[in-house]
Design a protein around this motif. Sequence first.
Motif, PDB file in Angstrom:
ATOM      1  N   VAL A 627       0.805  -1.203   0.000  1.00 43.25           N
ATOM      2  CA  VAL A 627       0.000   0.000   0.000  1.00 43.25           C
ATOM      3  C   VAL A 627       0.845   1.264   0.000  1.00 43.25           C
ATOM      4  O   VAL A 627       0.580   2.224  -0.743  1.00 43.25           O
ATOM      5  CB  VAL A 627      -0.964  -0.005   1.203  1.00 43.25           C
ATOM      6  CG1 VAL A 627      -1.758   1.299   1.263  1.00 43.25           C
ATOM      7  CG2 VAL A 627      -1.906  -1.187   1.119  1.00 43.25           C
ATOM      8  N   LYS A 628       1.911   1.300   0.803  1.00 43.13           N
ATOM      9  CA  LYS A 628       2.726   2.515   0.912  1.00 43.13           C
ATOM     10  C   LYS A 628       3.348   2.876  -0.432  1.00 43.13           C
ATOM     11  O   LYS A 628       3.302   4.024  -0.882  1.00 43.13           O
ATOM     12  CB  LYS A 628       3.790   2.318   1.981  1.00 43.13           C
ATOM     13  CG  LYS A 628       4.643   3.557   2.219  1.00 43.13           C
ATOM     14  CD  LYS A 628       5.606   3.319   3.378  1.00 43.13           C
ATOM     15  CE  LYS A 628       6.444   4.579   3.628  1.00 43.13           C
ATOM     16  NZ  LYS A 628       7.403   4.362   4.742  1.00 43.13           N
ATOM     17  N   GLU A 629       3.944   1.879  -1.126  1.00 45.73           N
ATOM     18  CA  GLU A 629       4.582   2.134  -2.418  1.00 45.73           C
ATOM     19  C   GLU A 629       3.542   2.524  -3.469  1.00 45.73           C
ATOM     20  O   GLU A 629       3.743   3.430  -4.285  1.00 45.73           O
ATOM     21  CB  GLU A 629       5.343   0.891  -2.869  1.00 45.73           C
ATOM     22  CG  GLU A 629       6.489   0.524  -1.930  1.00 45.73           C
ATOM     23  CD  GLU A 629       7.157  -0.784  -2.329  1.00 45.73           C
ATOM     24  OE1 GLU A 629       6.716  -1.364  -3.364  1.00 45.73           O
ATOM     25  OE2 GLU A 629       8.088  -1.234  -1.641  1.00 45.73           O
ATOM     26  N   TYR A 630       2.411   1.803  -3.411  1.00 47.04           N
ATOM     27  CA  TYR A 630       1.361   2.034  -4.408  1.00 47.04           C
ATOM     28  C   TYR A 630       0.798   3.457  -4.297  1.00 47.04           C
ATOM     29  O   TYR A 630       0.665   4.176  -5.294  1.00 47.04           O
ATOM     30  CB  TYR A 630       0.270   0.982  -4.198  1.00 47.04           C
ATOM     31  CG  TYR A 630      -1.091   1.342  -4.727  1.00 47.04           C
ATOM     32  CD1 TYR A 630      -1.321   1.387  -6.103  1.00 47.04           C
ATOM     33  CD2 TYR A 630      -2.134   1.635  -3.858  1.00 47.04           C
ATOM     34  CE1 TYR A 630      -2.567   1.714  -6.583  1.00 47.04           C
ATOM     35  CE2 TYR A 630      -3.373   1.965  -4.331  1.00 47.04           C
ATOM     36  CZ  TYR A 630      -3.592   2.007  -5.703  1.00 47.04           C
ATOM     37  OH  TYR A 630      -4.828   2.336  -6.190  1.00 47.04           O
ATOM     38  N   VAL A 631       0.517   3.892  -3.085  1.00 47.34           N
ATOM     39  CA  VAL A 631      -0.049   5.226  -2.885  1.00 47.34           C
ATOM     40  C   VAL A 631       0.981   6.300  -3.236  1.00 47.34           C
ATOM     41  O   VAL A 631       0.660   7.339  -3.836  1.00 47.34           O
ATOM     42  CB  VAL A 631      -0.552   5.392  -1.439  1.00 47.34           C
ATOM     43  CG1 VAL A 631      -0.989   6.833  -1.178  1.00 47.34           C
ATOM     44  CG2 VAL A 631      -1.699   4.434  -1.169  1.00 47.34           C
TER      45      VAL A 631
END
Length: 784
Positions: A627-631
């Motif tokens: 989630v962190k990388e994607y956002v």
Amino acid sequence: KKAVAYLAASIVHEHLDALVNLGISLADRPSLIRNVEGGNWPEAMSIMQGVIEEFPMIDRLLMYDPGATIKGILPEMPEFVGQSRADREWYVQVKKRWIPYVSAVYKRGTEPRVNFVSILIPIKTKGTLVNSDSSSEQERAKVLGLLQMQFKLNIFSKWIKNVNVGQNGLIYIIDQQGQIVYHPRFNSEEKVVNFSSVPLVQELLKGKRGAGVNYNPVEKQNRVAAFEPVSEYGWGVVVTQAEAFAFDQRDKDLRRIVIIYGVAFIGAFLFGVFILYTLWAQRHSSEKIHQLMRAIEQSPVTVVITTLEGKIEYANPAFERISGYTLGEVIGNNSRILKSGEHPKEFYQNLWKTIKSGGIWKGEFHNRKKSGELYWETASISPIKDSKGTITHFVAVKEDITDRKKIEQEIWLKNKFLRLQQEVIPEGILFVDEQGRIVSYNQRFMDMWQIPEDVIGSRSDERTVEFILNKFVDPKKFVQRMKFLSLEPDKKSQEEIVLVDGRVLDCYSSPIFNEQENRNLGRIWFFRDISDRKKAEEAVKLQHIYEMQKQFSYTVSHELRTPLTAMKSSLDILNTELPGKLSDEQKMFLGRVQLSIDRLGILINDVLDLAKFESGSVPLDRQSLSVKEYVQEIVDLQTPLANQKGVQLVTEFQSDLPKLLADKNRLVQVFNNLISNALKFTDKGQVTITVSCEDNKNMIFRVRDTGIGIKKEDLSKLFGKFQQVGSVSHQLGGTGLGLSICKQIVEMHGGEISVESQYGKGSTFSFTIPLDPQIPLTMIKKLI
């Protein structure tokens, strides 16, 4: 009217007998007697548990010791146990003889303080008759306590409400003190109304019966009134009707009754006179005696002469034919050989008391023939006196009324059957007369229209169809009400009526026509609740419209793509300047066209996406996301636009975020839309994107801006289709579909999206995605 009063009094007597017998059966239980005798009152009360549920007409059940101290009460009210009721009228009366007693109307001492009638049953030692006289000291010692059943006054109205008094007529019941037990024009449940000063009530309280015309000072009219005592209980029944209506009915209907029964009673009286005349004239003319005897012997009614002790000295042939006994079998025997055992001891005691005091007794016998068959007789028994006025014999003139009783029973059963039918069928039924006044209705009608029982009262304006329509029909449906009221007397009809609460009733009516008199008597209405059917039909229509709208959007969007693609290709060629050099002004206009085509393309893509989402035809390509990388990737793509506006993009991530199984491309749509909207409406400050995990169940995403915010009244419109709120939204452009598509994508993942905003200070859009993938309920409904 005397006949109706007698019928009503008989009904009241029958029901009171039934309630008294119920109380005797309860008080005569061996287990109850055993516990009361041992002083174990709690156990005695536990035996009575369930009685009120089994007999709902009983409102409250109490037990007392012989001194009228409360020992138990159902439903339980511990605060009253131990209190004394020795000052009550009913205890004073019961204490005299310790036999079952029906009280006068009184106001209950416990809450709610409403009027009641009680039936008191003595509890006596095992083997002692509950209804036997216990006035002697020896018998009083057998009294262990007292059982009290309290009844609300509304049960008495149900007993006689179906007795037909005729137009403008009424029936009321009084107790032994002249107080109203039931009256259709008085609320006897809350206020004790005393009629003991009324002359006919005074006569009634003396045990007399009668009829006459009385002036009613309240209504300022003459009313025909008949009164009949309810023997044994000291109560009475009064039947009244306006003089005009009563005598109109007399002219139409009572003529036959007068002819039939008048002749019978006049004949009976004449036969009695003949018998007295023969006793007096036997010293003068034996021929006249023989003529009189022949008339008696040929009479269809029974004539019996007895001694003062009741031994039969004479009976005419009609007696032999009706009873089955020969004269040889009955002469010298007591008239009690005809007893059936159906009448109580007090019935005969009253008879003998009347005739021995020189009065004439009139009433009905249920006697038994020699064959054992039961039959009914109406009788007039008179004393025969000698020249000194001493009673020497009694003469009874009787008529067999068995057939009449059977007809009355059949009519009662048929009426009872019709009433039961009315209550069982699912339709509401309403009868009105030719003037639109309500005559009868079933409980289903009251429930269906949700009409309280006290609305249809005794006032004439409350008993009309027009009154009901004006009070309970939707006032917007004026035309329907007028059609309902303006029906021709000989026409059937079917209408739909909308009630004030929105329910729809299908109303069918048919006239009631008397072919013999060639006139309309009124109308019968049948009502059926079709609200659910109407809602289902409306749902089908809405679904059809929805499908048409969806198909229209899908078709139009596809049809627009073809010319849009051609236009876009032509613009690209022009921008290359292959067809020729473009001026700056031409390039400006081509740029505007290019921008409009791009906006139209976005609109078409949004419409197509929305149509796919709503049809449930878009599958999710779930994959495990960091989630962190994607956002952060999405935020990096939006950073140039933020820098251009001078707005800071900030990200906040909870540590140790788990992997998320979701459709990456679809979530990109959601984030791009929310961040783009935030930047669009934020001129300074920052847009903050936060990601956190809640209880290892849901991933929570928030996009918070410091922009212009949203007015409170516009919040409910945000996630609708083609909705742009505020004047700034229209100036900045947009399709009005972005947030609706975001909502569809989030719900497909099983999550929820929401917004919080303060106008002028900014907004926060939040959405959740479950960590555990599941098919959301909304999608299941669409797939179905």
